[in-house]
Design a protein around this motif. Sequence first.
Motif, PDB file in Angstrom:
ATOM      1  N   SER A   2       0.816  -1.222   0.000  1.00 44.80           N
ATOM      2  CA  SER A   2       0.000   0.000   0.000  1.00 44.80           C
ATOM      3  C   SER A   2       0.850   1.273   0.000  1.00 44.80           C
ATOM      4  O   SER A   2       0.399   2.321  -0.469  1.00 44.80           O
ATOM      5  N   GLY A   3       2.052   1.189   0.541  1.00 44.89           N
ATOM      6  CA  GLY A   3       2.891   2.393   0.628  1.00 44.89           C
ATOM      7  C   GLY A   3       4.320   2.124   0.210  1.00 44.89           C
ATOM      8  O   GLY A   3       5.255   2.677   0.806  1.00 44.89           O
ATOM      9  N   PHE A   4       4.503   1.270  -0.784  1.00 44.11           N
ATOM     10  CA  PHE A   4       5.845   0.870  -1.219  1.00 44.11           C
ATOM     11  C   PHE A   4       6.663   2.080  -1.653  1.00 44.11           C
ATOM     12  O   PHE A   4       6.202   2.928  -2.415  1.00 44.11           O
ATOM     13  N   ILE A   5       7.877   2.158  -1.134  1.00 45.45           N
ATOM     14  CA  ILE A   5       8.812   3.218  -1.498  1.00 45.45           C
ATOM     15  C   ILE A   5      10.052   2.571  -2.114  1.00 45.45           C
ATOM     16  O   ILE A   5      10.720   1.755  -1.465  1.00 45.45           O
ATOM     17  N   SER A   6      10.348   2.926  -3.333  1.00 44.72           N
ATOM     18  CA  SER A   6      11.515   2.353  -4.017  1.00 44.72           C
ATOM     19  C   SER A   6      12.786   2.650  -3.224  1.00 44.72           C
ATOM     20  O   SER A   6      12.964   3.754  -2.697  1.00 44.72           O
ATOM     21  N   ASN A   7      13.662   1.661  -3.153  1.00 44.15           N
ATOM     22  CA  ASN A   7      14.954   1.768  -2.477  1.00 44.15           C
ATOM     23  C   ASN A   7      14.843   2.013  -0.970  1.00 44.15           C
ATOM     24  O   ASN A   7      15.811   2.409  -0.329  1.00 44.15           O
ATOM     25  N   TRP A   8      13.650   1.809  -0.410  1.00 46.73           N
ATOM     26  CA  TRP A   8      13.507   1.898   1.051  1.00 46.73           C
ATOM     27  C   TRP A   8      12.772   0.688   1.609  1.00 46.73           C
ATOM     28  O   TRP A   8      13.266   0.003   2.504  1.00 46.73           O
ATOM     29  N   THR A   9      11.589   0.402   1.068  1.00 46.35           N
ATOM     30  CA  THR A   9      10.739  -0.649   1.625  1.00 46.35           C
ATOM     31  C   THR A   9      11.444  -1.998   1.687  1.00 46.35           C
ATOM     32  O   THR A   9      11.405  -2.682   2.716  1.00 46.35           O
ATOM     33  N   LYS A  10      12.079  -2.397   0.612  1.00 45.28           N
ATOM     34  CA  LYS A  10      12.685  -3.735   0.593  1.00 45.28           C
ATOM     35  C   LYS A  10      13.958  -3.837   1.422  1.00 45.28           C
ATOM     36  O   LYS A  10      14.449  -4.934   1.682  1.00 45.28           O
ATOM     37  N   PHE A  11      14.488  -2.691   1.889  1.00 50.69           N
ATOM     38  CA  PHE A  11      15.709  -2.700   2.680  1.00 50.69           C
ATOM     39  C   PHE A  11      15.471  -2.485   4.179  1.00 50.69           C
ATOM     40  O   PHE A  11      16.240  -2.957   5.007  1.00 50.69           O
ATOM     41  N   HIS A  50      10.395 -11.450   0.275  1.00 51.63           N
ATOM     42  CA  HIS A  50      10.471 -10.092  -0.276  1.00 51.63           C
ATOM     43  C   HIS A  50      11.168  -9.104   0.656  1.00 51.63           C
ATOM     44  O   HIS A  50      11.677  -8.081   0.192  1.00 51.63           O
ATOM     45  N   GLY A  51      11.148  -9.395   1.968  1.00 54.01           N
ATOM     46  CA  GLY A  51      11.691  -8.434   2.920  1.00 54.01           C
ATOM     47  C   GLY A  51      10.639  -7.443   3.388  1.00 54.01           C
ATOM     48  O   GLY A  51      10.925  -6.561   4.211  1.00 54.01           O
ATOM     49  N   TYR A  52       9.447  -7.561   2.889  1.00 54.58           N
ATOM     50  CA  TYR A  52       8.307  -6.724   3.276  1.00 54.58           C
ATOM     51  C   TYR A  52       7.053  -7.477   2.830  1.00 54.58           C
ATOM     52  O   TYR A  52       7.148  -8.531   2.190  1.00 54.58           O
ATOM     53  N   TYR A  53       5.861  -6.958   3.165  1.00 56.02           N
ATOM     54  CA  TYR A  53       4.636  -7.631   2.735  1.00 56.02           C
ATOM     55  C   TYR A  53       4.200  -7.034   1.400  1.00 56.02           C
ATOM     56  O   TYR A  53       3.868  -5.849   1.329  1.00 56.02           O
ATOM     57  N   PRO A  54       4.209  -7.820   0.324  1.00 56.86           N
ATOM     58  CA  PRO A  54       4.019  -7.263  -1.021  1.00 56.86           C
ATOM     59  C   PRO A  54       2.585  -6.879  -1.373  1.00 56.86           C
ATOM     60  O   PRO A  54       2.357  -6.297  -2.435  1.00 56.86           O
ATOM     61  N   TYR A  55       1.629  -7.197  -0.500  1.00 55.93           N
ATOM     62  CA  TYR A  55       0.235  -6.871  -0.802  1.00 55.93           C
ATOM     63  C   TYR A  55      -0.218  -5.701   0.078  1.00 55.93           C
ATOM     64  O   TYR A  55       0.580  -5.090   0.769  1.00 55.93           O
ATOM     65  N   SER A  56      -1.496  -5.400   0.047  1.00 56.56           N
ATOM     66  CA  SER A  56      -1.989  -4.199   0.735  1.00 56.56           C
ATOM     67  C   SER A  56      -1.891  -4.314   2.256  1.00 56.56           C
ATOM     68  O   SER A  56      -1.793  -5.419   2.812  1.00 56.56           O
TER      69      SER A  56
END
Length: 370
Positions: free
Chosen positions: A25-34, A123-129
């Motif tokens: 829901s709030g994915f931020i490139s180069n932040w969320t997955k890290f 994924h390192g985070y939850y990929p859905y909403s």
Amino acid sequence: MTSSGEACNGFSPQPCTSYTNCTGSGFISNWTKFCCQPQSVKSTRYWMLSIIGMVGSVGTVCNILTISTFIYLYFFPERIKKKFGQEFVMTKDPVFLLILHLSFCDLLYCISGLPTYWDVYYHGYYPYSEEMCKYAAFFRNTIAYADFHTVALISAYFAWRRRNGRQQHGQYGSKPVLVVIFGIWIYSFCITCIPLMGLCGQLGFDAKHGKCKVITCGSCSEGSSFAVPPGGLVLAISVGVPSLVVLVSYTLVYKSLSKVPADVDTSSQRKSVLILAICYFIFILPILFLEWIPEDVFDKAFLGVGVYSWYWCIYVINFFIYIIFWKRVRKGICIFLKDIFGGSGLKLKTNYASNDQSSIWWKDLQKLEK
């Protein structure tokens, strides 16, 4: 390319906070997955994926086999008797439905609960909403709580049967058991609604532990005077109460076995009771203690990785505790597979006695009930 250290510079997950940016829901490139998991959790990624994959695969196969066999034994007694010369009186025993329900809960957890962990660790985070994160945790926890209470009910049934004798166990039919099972689900839903509705705590993505769960917090809500961790409170009800039932039930069985005449050897029966009780406590109880450990004592997230990878094994262990050691169920599985794959019943007919015998340790629990 941004490194994880640069992306997460200065970020420290706060308690009592669900991180929308750690979901789709709030994915931020180069932040969320890290930045959505502690480094200690990231370092165990391949270990956790291996455990989840193994438990999920083995648990799914074992529980599908159990459920299919139980349904086959229940609905096709005449076919089994005609083709294999076998009668399974155990299908009239309430514990039959309870173990069938336990396998159903285990299967649900393996196919719908474990994949939510797989998504996060992969994924390192939850990929859905974020909403899906909340409801995935809600349904996963509900299934787990129904599972725990079913195990407790099985132990209570053994204690009741030990006290009242075997002659009464089939006289009430299956309807009371089905009502109790329905009650277990209603009760489990009520427990998981506590954080879902915000009565104490909340569900969401907990960046301190790197997964969808009851958010880590020192009280029911930020600023609340009720200084009890929400996860600890929920587990005190959903794990603590069944644990108490298991402890009391098997203690009563154990004591009753110790009071039989001295010339009757009950050592093997007592051993059987200990096996059932110990398997419950060593695999399930640690998750209750985990929620009550303060966050600042040590790396709780890393400890959680170990505790949960151990706890997940119960969804396979249940199969071996209640199924493999029960000789008549093993025999039923053999008959089911023979019938499915076209095997002849003649050899089975001559090799097996038709009376309803259990394996040694399971039979020991019932031997003195006559």
